[in-house]
Design a protein around this motif. Sequence first.
Motif, PDB file in Angstrom:
ATOM      1  N   ALA A 183      -8.437   1.577  22.105  1.00 25.52           N
ATOM      2  CA  ALA A 183      -9.637   0.729  22.144  1.00 25.52           C
ATOM      3  C   ALA A 183     -10.113   0.390  20.739  1.00 25.52           C
ATOM      4  N   VAL A 184      -9.990   1.342  19.808  1.00 28.26           N
ATOM      5  CA  VAL A 184     -10.345   1.073  18.414  1.00 28.26           C
ATOM      6  C   VAL A 184      -9.459  -0.026  17.859  1.00 28.26           C
ATOM      7  N   ARG A 185      -8.150   0.110  18.098  1.00 26.21           N
ATOM      8  CA  ARG A 185      -7.202  -0.867  17.565  1.00 26.21           C
ATOM      9  C   ARG A 185      -7.412  -2.260  18.189  1.00 26.21           C
ATOM     10  N   ALA A 186      -7.679  -2.294  19.508  1.00 23.82           N
ATOM     11  CA  ALA A 186      -7.841  -3.580  20.212  1.00 23.82           C
ATOM     12  C   ALA A 186      -9.248  -4.146  20.087  1.00 23.82           C
ATOM     13  N   ARG A 187     -10.185  -3.349  19.532  1.00 21.08           N
ATOM     14  CA  ARG A 187     -11.591  -3.756  19.426  1.00 21.08           C
ATOM     15  C   ARG A 187     -12.161  -4.111  20.792  1.00 21.08           C
ATOM     16  N   GLU A 188     -11.973  -3.182  21.735  1.00 23.86           N
ATOM     17  CA  GLU A 188     -12.472  -3.364  23.090  1.00 23.86           C
ATOM     18  C   GLU A 188     -13.605  -2.379  23.359  1.00 23.86           C
ATOM     19  N   THR A 189     -14.666  -2.870  23.977  1.00 25.46           N
ATOM     20  CA  THR A 189     -15.821  -2.032  24.289  1.00 25.46           C
ATOM     21  C   THR A 189     -15.423  -0.933  25.269  1.00 25.46           C
ATOM     22  N   LEU A 190     -15.868   0.280  24.984  1.00 24.21           N
ATOM     23  CA  LEU A 190     -15.574   1.430  25.839  1.00 24.21           C
ATOM     24  C   LEU A 190     -16.722   1.690  26.809  1.00 24.21           C
ATOM     25  N   ARG A 191     -16.352   2.122  27.995  1.00 24.52           N
ATOM     26  CA  ARG A 191     -17.318   2.638  28.961  1.00 24.52           C
ATOM     27  C   ARG A 191     -16.874   4.059  29.285  1.00 24.52           C
ATOM     28  N   PHE A 192     -17.817   4.999  29.277  1.00 21.45           N
ATOM     29  CA  PHE A 192     -17.416   6.379  29.495  1.00 21.45           C
ATOM     30  C   PHE A 192     -18.598   7.236  29.922  1.00 21.45           C
ATOM     31  N   ASP A 193     -18.263   8.320  30.636  1.00 17.86           N
ATOM     32  CA  ASP A 193     -19.229   9.387  30.893  1.00 17.86           C
ATOM     33  C   ASP A 193     -19.197  10.322  29.699  1.00 17.86           C
ATOM     34  N   TYR A 194     -20.362  10.874  29.365  1.00 12.63           N
ATOM     35  CA  TYR A 194     -20.434  11.755  28.207  1.00 12.63           C
ATOM     36  C   TYR A 194     -21.074  13.071  28.615  1.00 12.63           C
ATOM     37  N   GLY A 195     -20.260  14.113  28.674  1.00 13.00           N
ATOM     38  CA  GLY A 195     -20.768  15.426  29.062  1.00 13.00           C
ATOM     39  C   GLY A 195     -21.037  15.505  30.554  1.00 13.00           C
ATOM     40  N   THR A 196     -21.478  16.656  31.006  1.00 14.83           N
ATOM     41  CA  THR A 196     -21.714  16.846  32.440  1.00 14.83           C
ATOM     42  C   THR A 196     -22.954  16.112  32.924  1.00 14.83           C
ATOM     43  N   HIS A 197     -23.894  15.844  31.995  1.00 21.36           N
ATOM     44  CA  HIS A 197     -25.147  15.221  32.434  1.00 21.36           C
ATOM     45  C   HIS A 197     -24.947  13.764  32.822  1.00 21.36           C
ATOM     46  N   ASP A 198     -23.832  13.146  32.391  1.00 22.19           N
ATOM     47  CA  ASP A 198     -23.590  11.756  32.747  1.00 22.19           C
ATOM     48  C   ASP A 198     -22.823  11.627  34.065  1.00 22.19           C
ATOM     49  N   ALA A 199     -22.313  12.741  34.591  1.00 18.49           N
ATOM     50  CA  ALA A 199     -21.513  12.679  35.816  1.00 18.49           C
ATOM     51  C   ALA A 199     -22.409  12.851  37.039  1.00 18.49           C
ATOM     52  N   ASN A 259     -11.339  -1.203  30.084  1.00 16.37           N
ATOM     53  CA  ASN A 259     -12.294  -1.349  28.989  1.00 16.37           C
ATOM     54  C   ASN A 259     -13.106  -2.623  29.146  1.00 16.37           C
ATOM     55  N   GLY A 260     -14.187  -2.712  28.379  1.00 19.79           N
ATOM     56  CA  GLY A 260     -15.031  -3.893  28.414  1.00 19.79           C
ATOM     57  C   GLY A 260     -14.498  -5.005  27.524  1.00 19.79           C
ATOM     58  N   PRO A 261     -15.324  -5.994  27.232  1.00 17.94           N
ATOM     59  CA  PRO A 261     -14.874  -7.143  26.433  1.00 17.94           C
ATOM     60  C   PRO A 261     -14.607  -6.766  24.979  1.00 17.94           C
ATOM     61  N   ARG A 262     -13.902  -7.640  24.279  1.00 17.85           N
ATOM     62  CA  ARG A 262     -13.631  -7.439  22.863  1.00 17.85           C
ATOM     63  C   ARG A 262     -14.910  -7.651  22.059  1.00 17.85           C
ATOM     64  N   PHE A 263     -14.983  -7.054  20.885  1.00 22.03           N
ATOM     65  CA  PHE A 263     -16.162  -7.158  20.043  1.00 22.03           C
ATOM     66  C   PHE A 263     -15.748  -7.450  18.603  1.00 22.03           C
ATOM     67  N   THR A 264     -16.704  -7.918  17.827  1.00 23.53           N
ATOM     68  CA  THR A 264     -16.482  -8.151  16.401  1.00 23.53           C
ATOM     69  C   THR A 264     -16.828  -6.879  15.637  1.00 23.53           C
ATOM     70  N   ARG A 265     -15.891  -6.419  14.839  1.00 23.19           N
ATOM     71  CA  ARG A 265     -16.081  -5.159  14.136  1.00 23.19           C
ATOM     72  C   ARG A 265     -17.293  -5.230  13.210  1.00 23.19           C
ATOM     73  N   ARG A 266     -18.097  -4.169  13.202  1.00 22.94           N
ATOM     74  CA  ARG A 266     -19.289  -4.082  12.367  1.00 22.94           C
ATOM     75  C   ARG A 266     -18.968  -3.329  11.076  1.00 22.94           C
ATOM     76  N   GLU A 267     -19.838  -3.481  10.099  1.00 19.79           N
ATOM     77  CA  GLU A 267     -19.676  -2.786   8.822  1.00 19.79           C
ATOM     78  C   GLU A 267     -20.333  -1.420   8.917  1.00 19.79           C
ATOM     79  N   LEU A 268     -19.526  -0.369   8.710  1.00 22.71           N
ATOM     80  CA  LEU A 268     -20.065   0.986   8.732  1.00 22.71           C
ATOM     81  C   LEU A 268     -21.012   1.203   7.555  1.00 22.71           C
ATOM     82  N   PRO A 269     -22.094   1.952   7.733  1.00 21.88           N
ATOM     83  CA  PRO A 269     -22.950   2.285   6.590  1.00 21.88           C
ATOM     84  C   PRO A 269     -22.144   2.987   5.506  1.00 21.88           C
TER      85      PRO A 269
END
Length: 318
Positions: free
Chosen positions: A150-166, A212-222
């Motif tokens: 997903a990083v390489r393809a620049r595709e938006t991720l959807r995911f559960d995070y930890g047990t509290h999201d399930a 995965n979700g739609p493609r996105f334009t890469r942002r500039e990291l701080p």
Amino acid sequence: MPKTSARLLALLSLLQARRDWPGTLLADRLGISLRTVRRDVDRLRELGYPIAAAKGPDGGYRLGAGTDLPPLLFDDEQAVALTVALQVAATTPGNGTGEAAARALHTIRQVLPARLRQRIGALDVTAVERPTTRPPAPVDGDVLLTLSAAVRARETLRFDYGTHDATGRPPRRAEPHAVVTWDGRWYLVAWDLDRNDWRTFRVDRITPWTPNGPRFTRRELPGGDVAAFVAGRFQGGTPCRGTVILALPAATVALYTRDGVVEELGPDRCRLTLGSWSWTALAAAVARYDADIEVVGPPALTDAFAHLARRFARTAGT
């Protein structure tokens, strides 16, 4: 029952994983009969693999070592694990093996089958240098590959995070920018679409949704550098950083230190480098270790300890 070639590969992988294997245990792991195990062992011997047999009711097998051992074979999971390990070694600064690991990684990728070459080709991890103070958290190799792709393809991720999201909640949504290792753990650096800010997510807590979700334009990291960004996040990203010597074993201090660097100086002494949002807060954070303290520097930290001492004295007097 798997095909003979796949079964032989699985058998060889098991024999390489441990020193001795009872025949019944091999049969159970492979889902075949003991008689089939014996036949497959004979086939591997014909291919040149020195497999010794032990006498007994169930029999037993051991893969011998030596200069005549044919080239090693890896199953898909082993190939992924080897590639991940080599990429971490190749990108970790100052470990002395980076160049050799990069060459080995190139060699492995050249001989991978097409089905794995495409998956592993998307793997892109960054190792952030830091002395490890805790054991690594186990990570699913397929999840690593999914995040890296997903990083390489620049595709938006959807995911559960930890047990509290399930619990029926909508999935988290984030734009993935990098997969990094820090202090023995894997993290995803991403722009959180729901919180409209940069976040670091622990990979061992991520359960991806598909597709995965739609493609996105890469942002500039701080700061523009993922290593500096991650180090800044976990070290507080503040200019108030100081070093002290504590009259405690390094192993003890490391158990309660998340954002600092602990260096052993002896059986009962260690050097601690820590950061905080102010010098007074930093002095208070060091004081919580409940040990004799020697300030290495800077002078502002010494002044902060003096300020706290006067404040605590006034508090005790009242």
